[in-house]
Design an enzyme around this catalytic site. Sequence first.
Site, PDB file in Angstrom:
ATOM      1  N   ASP A  84     -39.641  -7.357 108.557  1.00  0.00           N
ATOM      2  CA  ASP A  84     -39.296  -6.151 107.802  1.00  0.00           C
ATOM      3  C   ASP A  84     -39.825  -6.200 106.371  1.00  0.00           C
ATOM      4  O   ASP A  84     -40.042  -5.165 105.745  1.00  0.00           O
ATOM      5  CB  ASP A  84     -37.769  -5.997 107.790  1.00  0.00           C
ATOM      6  CG  ASP A  84     -37.318  -4.796 106.979  1.00  0.00           C
ATOM      7  OD1 ASP A  84     -37.666  -3.675 107.371  1.00  0.00           O
ATOM      8  OD2 ASP A  84     -36.635  -4.968 105.950  1.00  0.00           O
ATOM      9  N   LEU A 138     -33.936   1.161 103.332  1.00  0.00           N
ATOM     10  CA  LEU A 138     -34.790   2.235 102.811  1.00  0.00           C
ATOM     11  C   LEU A 138     -36.239   1.801 102.646  1.00  0.00           C
ATOM     12  O   LEU A 138     -37.067   2.567 102.150  1.00  0.00           O
ATOM     13  CB  LEU A 138     -34.250   2.716 101.454  1.00  0.00           C
ATOM     14  CG  LEU A 138     -32.910   3.455 101.535  1.00  0.00           C
ATOM     15  CD1 LEU A 138     -32.362   3.704 100.149  1.00  0.00           C
ATOM     16  CD2 LEU A 138     -33.054   4.776 102.279  1.00  0.00           C
ATOM     17  N   ARG A 139     -36.536   0.559 103.055  1.00  0.00           N
ATOM     18  CA  ARG A 139     -37.913   0.083 102.890  1.00  0.00           C
ATOM     19  C   ARG A 139     -38.909   0.968 103.635  1.00  0.00           C
ATOM     20  O   ARG A 139     -40.003   1.238 103.164  1.00  0.00           O
ATOM     21  CB  ARG A 139     -38.036  -1.362 103.381  1.00  0.00           C
ATOM     22  CG  ARG A 139     -38.185  -2.331 102.248  1.00  0.00           C
ATOM     23  CD  ARG A 139     -38.553  -3.718 102.683  1.00  0.00           C
ATOM     24  NE  ARG A 139     -37.910  -4.654 101.779  1.00  0.00           N
ATOM     25  CZ  ARG A 139     -37.014  -5.545 102.131  1.00  0.00           C
ATOM     26  NH1 ARG A 139     -36.655  -5.665 103.389  1.00  0.00           N
ATOM     27  NH2 ARG A 139     -36.475  -6.335 101.243  1.00  0.00           N
ATOM     28  N   GLY A 140     -38.530   1.398 104.833  1.00  0.00           N
ATOM     29  CA  GLY A 140     -39.417   2.239 105.639  1.00  0.00           C
ATOM     30  C   GLY A 140     -39.782   3.532 104.931  1.00  0.00           C
ATOM     31  O   GLY A 140     -40.949   3.948 104.914  1.00  0.00           O
TER      32      GLY A 140
END
Length: 347
Positions: A202, A283-285
């Site tokens: 991730d 919220l990385r995506g």
Amino acid sequence: MSQNERPVFPFTAIVGQEEMKLALILNVIDPKIGGVMVMGDRGTGKSTTVRALADILPEIEIVANDPFNSDPNDPEAMSDAVRDMIRQNKPFEITKTKITMVDLPLGATEDRVCGTIDIEKALTEGVKAFEPGLLAKANRGILYVDEVNLLDDHLVDVLLDSAASGWNTVEREGVSIRHPARFILVGSGNPEEGELRPQLLDRFGMHAQIGTIKEPELRVKIVEQRTSFDQNAQAFQLEFQNSQKELRERIIQARALLPKIQLSYELRVNISKMCSELNVDGLRGDIVTNRASKALAAFEGRQNVTPKDIYTVAALCLRHRLRKDPLESIDTGTKVQDAFTRVFGEV
């Protein structure tokens, strides 16, 4: 190419593997995307493509004789020594160098990666004598780890922490030294040799999947090109000199254009809707998809992001964030594309 340099296969001569090439280019345009994990079968040119990238990297301004490639204009990417010189109005020389690419060998020790403190000098002379490691050399450049899935988990944690924070801290016997370590982390691996842990996966901004090319004509072309390169590397490189130069210029222009790129509020909401529908953790995506779509618009010389830009980068940014079960295989991109169509409609 000088006689002493090891010949590098030209990036623009690589046939196929468009997904991997695009992911690498977008990360050079905006290093804050967070790096690329390239997974694919053995013998598909993963290492060749990543190392070929070195030849098209643009030049950057650095402080001369600084071991950390400090940026003379950005306090976040300069060492404490350079910051002190600026604070005291001391002059320093500025020079230009190509963005560096550093190879991290699988057998590297933590001292080699992070750097080490000379305790004897610290105790006898009272000075912080720091021997910079690979992270220092890779600051503002690219750190490449081949077969990253075989790298010791502890070292992977160190790399990902530095890549995420932008700083490397070395502490030993009460002496602490910190230096900037803002690099693009590129990892490659073969899924047969084991996957990365989902929480580590991730942390890579993008995930490119590459397979063996099936079309006989393309396979023949690849074999012929490789044979030509092996027989006379310099002549082969000359053939692609112009296309390499054009691509480098496009990357330089895109880096300059990037701050001006507009991503409308409506598109930002739709990106978040898509991530929500895919049940992406954190919220990385959302952040990476926003950044990558802007970098793609900049690469194509446009000032506004379109839904097609988002469609192009969505699978690269999100496919490795979908898994809840560590044993589940990584999606090829169909789930992401289906979610995109439900939110954005047909492109």
